[in-house]
Write an enzyme that holds these catalytic residues in place. Structure first.
Site, mmCIF file in Angstrom:
data_model
loop_
_atom_site.group_PDB
_atom_site.id
_atom_site.type_symbol
_atom_site.label_atom_id
_atom_site.label_comp_id
_atom_site.label_asym_id
_atom_site.label_seq_id
_atom_site.Cartn_x
_atom_site.Cartn_y
_atom_site.Cartn_z
ATOM 1 N N CYS A 81 64.986 -53.344 -58.418
ATOM 2 C CA CYS A 81 66.438 -52.033 -57.746
ATOM 3 C C CYS A 81 67.771 -52.881 -57.963
ATOM 4 O O CYS A 81 68.142 -54.005 -57.979
ATOM 5 C CB CYS A 81 65.887 -52.488 -56.107
ATOM 6 S SG CYS A 81 66.637 -51.865 -54.832
ATOM 7 N N CYS A 212 70.984 -45.424 -54.456
ATOM 8 C CA CYS A 212 69.720 -45.750 -55.304
ATOM 9 C C CYS A 212 71.097 -46.494 -56.817
ATOM 10 O O CYS A 212 70.641 -45.373 -57.753
ATOM 11 C CB CYS A 212 68.888 -45.431 -55.908
ATOM 12 S SG CYS A 212 67.542 -45.434 -57.020
#
Length: 268
Positions: A81, A212
């Site tokens: 991530c 993101c």
């Protein structure tokens, strides 16, 4: 358990310190923590555990002291991530767990090196993007082609002509399960200027998020590919803010804000 809440361009996370490697995170517990009505609310959980105490990261312990055990909001385990690792790095610094402006973090996608910038942003070496070909997605009946990009986790980044602001991302966009058997993060983006794009994303295991990190890199790769370029710095605008992605032909770098906003005790 103790927790800290943070975000990177409004992609938000609950940070769970686990210095002794004793915290067991079930999918049900993670989902309860991330519930925006019955829990704290977040796009994911970051467990902070010494790499040497984690079977998944013990092989990286010589390079990185801390392992980012990242879980999606639905409780599923994820490899990497980009916004999360920036928030994770901010926590390590503010908690006094690292003593340098540059250090390594262990992840399921491998070592990620981070650097704190003088202005407050955090820069992460995201590794070399892997372009795996093309595929397609369908959003509310409209089909779009895109580039398959592996950032340690799977992405389908689609440069489209329709304004992304008008897309309906309340439901999972369709994708080819034979191409993406583990699911995929789907980015829809508009090129709005020289090396500048606007992006929205539907993340696997979460839904639409405000940002993101790995997806912004995949989007920059797709936009560069369309322009016939392989290097340069790209500005990526997401609903939660703006980040910079730099491609140098060897690796990729993601720079942007990482903010801690709250801490306390969690009873679940």
């Amino acid at each position: 358990m103790r927790f800290v809440k943070g975000h990177g361009t409004e992609n938000d996370f609950v940070i769970l310190p686990d210095p002794d490697g004793e915290l067991e995170l079930s999918g049900t517990l993670v989902a309860a923590i991330c519930d925006r009505r019955a829990g704290i609310g977040a796009d994911g959980v970051l467990r902070v555990v010494p790499a040497k105490l984690s079977p998944e990261a013990a092989g990286q312990a010589d390079e990185a002291e801390w392992f980012m055990d990242y879980r999606n909001a639905d409780g599923s385990v994820a490899e990497m991530c980009g916004n999360g690792v920036r928030v994770f790095a901010r926590y390590l610094v503010e908690a006094g767990l690292v003593d340098a402006d540059g250090f390594a973090v262990a992840t399921r996608a491998g070592i990620r090196r981070v650097r704190l910038e003088p202005g407050g942003d955090v820069t992460v070496d995201m590794g070399a993007p892997r372009v795996l070909g093309e595929s397609r997605t369908t959003v509310a009946g409209r089909e779009y082609g895109g580039l398959r990009v592996d950032m340690g986790n799977p992405h389908l980044a689609c440069v489209i002509g329709d304004p992304v602001a008008g897309l309906d991302l309340t439901r999972q966009p369709a994708f080819d399960p034979l191409v993406f058997p583990q699911g995929v993060n789907i980015e829809l983006l508009n090129a709005v200027g020289p090396r500048r794009v606007v992006m929205r994303v539907f993340e696997r295991g979460v839904g639409e998020t405000r940002s993101c990190g790995t997806g912004t890199v995949a989007s920059a790769v797709a936009a560069a590919h369309l322009a016939g370029e392989t290097e340069g710095s790209w500005t990526v605008e997401v609903p939660g803010g703006t980040v910079t992605v730099t491609l140098d032909g060897r690796t990729s770098y993601l720079s942007g804000p990482a903010v801690l906003v709250a801490s306390g005790e969690l009873d679940l």
